[in-house]
Write an enzyme that holds these catalytic residues in place. Structure first.
Site, PDB file in Angstrom:
ATOM      1  N   ASP A 110       0.859  -1.172   0.000  1.00 21.27           N
ATOM      2  CA  ASP A 110       0.000   0.000   0.000  1.00 21.27           C
ATOM      3  C   ASP A 110       0.904   1.233   0.000  1.00 21.27           C
ATOM      4  OD1 ASP A 110      -1.553   2.197   0.752  1.00 21.27           O
ATOM      5  OD2 ASP A 110      -2.967   0.963   1.877  1.00 21.27           O
ATOM      6  N   TYR A 119      -5.196  11.290  -3.835  1.00 19.44           N
ATOM      7  CA  TYR A 119      -5.511  12.595  -3.231  1.00 19.44           C
ATOM      8  C   TYR A 119      -4.531  13.063  -2.172  1.00 19.44           C
ATOM      9  CZ  TYR A 119      -7.794   9.356   0.042  1.00 19.44           C
ATOM     10  OH  TYR A 119      -8.066   8.321   0.891  1.00 19.44           O
ATOM     11  N   LYS A 120      -3.521  12.237  -1.868  1.00 19.48           N
ATOM     12  CA  LYS A 120      -2.560  12.661  -0.834  1.00 19.48           C
ATOM     13  C   LYS A 120      -1.434  13.453  -1.504  1.00 19.48           C
ATOM     14  CE  LYS A 120      -4.237   9.204   2.311  1.00 19.48           C
ATOM     15  NZ  LYS A 120      -4.205   7.798   2.725  1.00 19.48           N
TER      16      LYS A 120
HETATM   17  C1  LIG Z   1      -5.515   7.194   3.084  1.00 23.09           C
HETATM   18  C2  LIG Z   1      -5.397   5.716   3.173  1.00 23.09           C
HETATM   19  C3  LIG Z   1      -6.405   4.882   2.665  1.00 23.09           C
HETATM   20  C4  LIG Z   1      -7.681   5.510   2.124  1.00 23.09           C
HETATM   21  O1  LIG Z   1      -8.405   4.692   1.332  1.00 23.09           O
HETATM   22  P1  LIG Z   1      -9.622   5.184   0.428  1.00 23.09           P
HETATM   23  O2  LIG Z   1     -10.316   3.936   0.138  1.00 23.09           O
HETATM   24  O3  LIG Z   1      -9.014   5.822  -0.799  1.00 23.09           O
HETATM   25  O4  LIG Z   1     -10.434   6.167   1.192  1.00 23.09           O
HETATM   26  C5  LIG Z   1      -6.219   3.517   2.728  1.00 23.09           C
HETATM   27  N1  LIG Z   1      -5.090   2.987   3.253  1.00 23.09           N
HETATM   28  C6  LIG Z   1      -4.107   3.773   3.747  1.00 23.09           C
HETATM   29  C7  LIG Z   1      -2.869   3.156   4.314  1.00 23.09           C
HETATM   30  C8  LIG Z   1      -4.247   5.148   3.732  1.00 23.09           C
HETATM   31  O5  LIG Z   1      -3.298   5.927   4.255  1.00 23.09           O
END
Ligand SMILES: *Cc1c(COP(=O)(O)O)cnc(C)c1O
Length: 410
Positions: A196, A221-222
């Site tokens: 991830d 979006y990050k």
């Molecule tokens: C921000 C984040 C997510 C967010 O997932 P979405 O399904 O796009 O909302 C998932 N896993 C991690 C480790 C994150 O930091």
């Protein structure tokens, strides 16, 4: 760098300084939360307007063919690929991260159908933990999800492990894991590796090819600045394309979506991992946001990121010794692009800072989290942010009772 003047000199010599002008940043704010929601760029804004006004506005339904909408998940994937060390045809932009993780987990369990264990990190992001548990339940056979202390991974690796899923940069602490070493250890027992990259993409150099990664996925979006709820991306190593099945099939992943066939036949390549219609306006925002990355390199971004986080840690320790525990590792090769400070009244600290224009965020139970995005942050911003933090702590503003009540988004 100890004084504001020295920081300012660094800004003058900063090869990335020009890129700050590409961002629309509110006056009077120091934004240290680009790891949660990156700011808008003028390119993203322009691209969204183009999509809305011309492609959608003028072209209407024809734009599915004429504006490249059907291919956008792949073409934008190809633009993003260099940021993670992938090649053309290896990255797809679609859905949001949790959904893409679901697809990979489901598909990987089929590939390793005689194995029963998925390993993940006990301190992984909660959405990752929920989806892995959910997919295990849906596997149609007994799957055990082991949530472990990642430092003891080797003790858990054996020939019953189907998949290991880890987040490369810890969302709370900012610790970065050894992608190559862990992937090799996982492969040594015949298991598959899913990384991830939520807090890695656009923040640190990544090379899925040299690390021999099987699968990876991350947010748009990050640090990529693709906008709130931006589509996410997934990488599937070429050796698994055509082997990894999409467990959530839909018409857009079909070999011939417009043949309206009643039985599913998967498309080839990364298109197989599509399910439904691409979110075209959101893809436009992400597409525009990627422009700025093509004007620099991840190596340059990384160099400045380390300088910014070093500066922040040094200044905090110097000005506020023993007030915070710096949770983020000092070693450069174990640090992402954020700094986590532990404090019992962390929520109050983050709120009091925000009132003074320094935007970070809080991650329960006690972490004040500050993201450093080198594309738009200056060294003086780091300096000023620490002065404001000192002011908050010295005036006990973080203890104000207004900060006792938590909002929905922290
Ligand atoms: C921000 C984040 C997510 C967010 O997932 P979405 O399904 O796009 O909302 C998932 N896993 C991690 C480790 C994150 O930091």
């Amino acid at each position: 760098m100890r004084t504001r003047e020295e920081c300012s000199e660094h800004d003058e010599g900063d090869p990335l300084a020009m890129l700050r002008h590409e961002f629309i940043l509110p006056e009077g704010q120091i934004y240290l939360d680009g790891n949660s929601l990156g700011p808008v760029t003028t390119s993203a804004q322009r691209r969204v307007r183009q999509v809305v006004d011309h492609e959608w506005g003028d072209g209407l339904v024809r734009s599915w063919n004429t504006a490249g909408w059907m291919d956008a998940p792949l073409t934008i994937g190809n633009r993003l690929a260099p940021l993670i060390g992938a090649g053309d045809g290896e990255v797809l932009v679609a859905d949001t991260l949790t959904f893409l993780l679901a697809k990979i987990i489901g598909g990987a369990l089929e590939i390793r159908r005689t194995r029963h264990v998925i390993i993940t990190d006990e301190v992984n992001f909660h959405s990752d933990l929920y989806i892995v548990a959910g997919m295990a339940k849906m596997a149609g056979r007994d799957i055990v999800v082991k949530t472990i202390d990642r430092n003891r991974l080797s003790e858990h690796l054996d020939d019953d492990v189907a998949l290991v899923m880890l987040t490369h940069v810890d969302f709370r602490t900012g610790e970065m894991l050894d992608m190559s070493g862990i992937t090799a250890a996982v492969h040594a027992v015949g298991a598959l590796m899913l990384w991830d990259f939520a807090h890695s993409t656009g923040a640190v150099p990544l090379d899925v090819t040299s690390a021999d990664v099987d699968f990876a996925a991350g947010c748009g979006y990050k640090y990529l600045n693709g906008g709130p709820g931006a589509p996410a991306f997934v990488y599937v190593a070429p050796r698994w394309q055509g082997v990894l099945r999409n467990p959530l099939p839909g018409w857009l992943g079909h070999a011939r979506p417009f043949a309206f066939e009643s039985t599913y036949e998967s498309a080839t390549g990364m298109r197989a991992y599509l399910t439904s219609s691409p979110s075209v306006i959101a893809l436009g925002a992400l597409d525009g946001a990627l422009d700025v990355f093509e004007r620099t390199t991840m190596t340059m971004i990384r160099e400045k990121s380390l300088a910014l986080t070093d500066l922040f840690i040094d200044l905090v320790e110097q000005a506020l010794p023993d007030v915070f525990e710096v949770v983020t590792p000092r070693e450069h090769d174990r640090r992402g692009s954020q700094v986590a400070l532990r404090h019992d009244q962390g929520y109050g600290v983050v709120q009091a800072l925000a009132e003074r224009g320094v935007v970070g965020d809080f991650r329960a139970p006690d972490i004040c989290r500050f993201g450093f995005a080198p594309l738009y942050l200056r060294y003086v911003d780091v300096y000023d942010a620490v002065q404001i933090l000192v002011d908050v702590m010295m005036s006990y503003a973080h203890l104000d009772e207004r900060h006792a009540v938590r909002r929905a988004v922290t």
